[in-house]
Design a protein around this motif. Sequence first.
Motif, PDB file in Angstrom:
ATOM      1  N   ALA A  87       0.833  -1.214   0.000  1.00  0.00           N
ATOM      2  CA  ALA A  87       0.000   0.000   0.000  1.00  0.00           C
ATOM      3  C   ALA A  87       0.867   1.263   0.000  1.00  0.00           C
ATOM      4  O   ALA A  87       0.712   2.105  -0.892  1.00  0.00           O
ATOM      5  CB  ALA A  87      -0.981  -0.014   1.167  1.00  0.00           C
ATOM      6  N   PRO A  88       1.791   1.439   0.958  1.00  0.00           N
ATOM      7  CA  PRO A  88       2.603   2.660   0.908  1.00  0.00           C
ATOM      8  C   PRO A  88       3.582   2.687  -0.262  1.00  0.00           C
ATOM      9  O   PRO A  88       4.037   3.755  -0.672  1.00  0.00           O
ATOM     10  CB  PRO A  88       3.341   2.666   2.245  1.00  0.00           C
ATOM     11  N   GLU A  89       3.878   1.529  -0.810  1.00  0.00           N
ATOM     12  CA  GLU A  89       4.786   1.477  -1.954  1.00  0.00           C
ATOM     13  C   GLU A  89       4.099   1.942  -3.242  1.00  0.00           C
ATOM     14  O   GLU A  89       4.694   2.662  -4.038  1.00  0.00           O
ATOM     15  CB  GLU A  89       5.279   0.032  -2.127  1.00  0.00           C
ATOM     16  N   HIS A  90       2.829   1.570  -3.441  1.00  0.00           N
ATOM     17  CA  HIS A  90       2.157   1.825  -4.712  1.00  0.00           C
ATOM     18  C   HIS A  90       1.104   2.934  -4.690  1.00  0.00           C
ATOM     19  O   HIS A  90       0.882   3.586  -5.707  1.00  0.00           O
ATOM     20  CB  HIS A  90       1.489   0.538  -5.219  1.00  0.00           C
ATOM     21  N   LEU A  91       0.416   3.116  -3.578  1.00  0.00           N
ATOM     22  CA  LEU A  91      -0.764   3.982  -3.597  1.00  0.00           C
ATOM     23  C   LEU A  91      -0.502   5.485  -3.488  1.00  0.00           C
ATOM     24  O   LEU A  91      -1.245   6.260  -4.092  1.00  0.00           O
ATOM     25  CB  LEU A  91      -1.761   3.540  -2.534  1.00  0.00           C
ATOM     26  N   PRO A  92       0.486   5.957  -2.731  1.00  0.00           N
ATOM     27  CA  PRO A  92       0.647   7.415  -2.654  1.00  0.00           C
ATOM     28  C   PRO A  92       0.766   8.080  -4.023  1.00  0.00           C
ATOM     29  O   PRO A  92       0.075   9.058  -4.302  1.00  0.00           O
ATOM     30  CB  PRO A  92       1.914   7.594  -1.817  1.00  0.00           C
TER      31      PRO A  92
END
Length: 161
Positions: A66-71
């Motif tokens: 999630a923090p790798e792809h979504l921001p």
Amino acid sequence: MQQPVLFVDVDGVISLFGFEADAPPPGRFQLVDGIPHYLSATAGEHLRRLSSQFETVWCTGWEEKAPEHLPHALGLLDAYPHLTFARSPRQAHAHWKIGAIDAYAGARPLAWIDDAHDDECGAWARAREQAGAPTLLVTTDPATGIAAAHVEALTAWAARL
């Protein structure tokens, strides 16, 4: 008082499914580790709005993805931490996310937006409330995900704390 924590699921909140193929909600497909996800066009805006009142935490089986792809995909300005899940033997009958949520939030006020709240989640939230820890469950329809009405409910709840 500390900001309340907002735990955000991804699948069914941001990554949408179950909609009619000929009438998708606003959004777009994006590959995440080779898997196509249909991301809501409005989720990023909603999360940016909520970030002024909440400490936002990813609460998803995506975990570190999630923090790798979504921001970047959602145009988020902040990096949110994520929960890591492990089935707790003392919570053998609880929803699989509750142990990690409890460990992170403790007695702090929290809201949890997810498409898969069940009766166990409701009982857990009521028990937290009775113990003096404000708790709000916000359940989404996985075909539409987070919507303006959810944001309004969350911001109104946070303002009352």
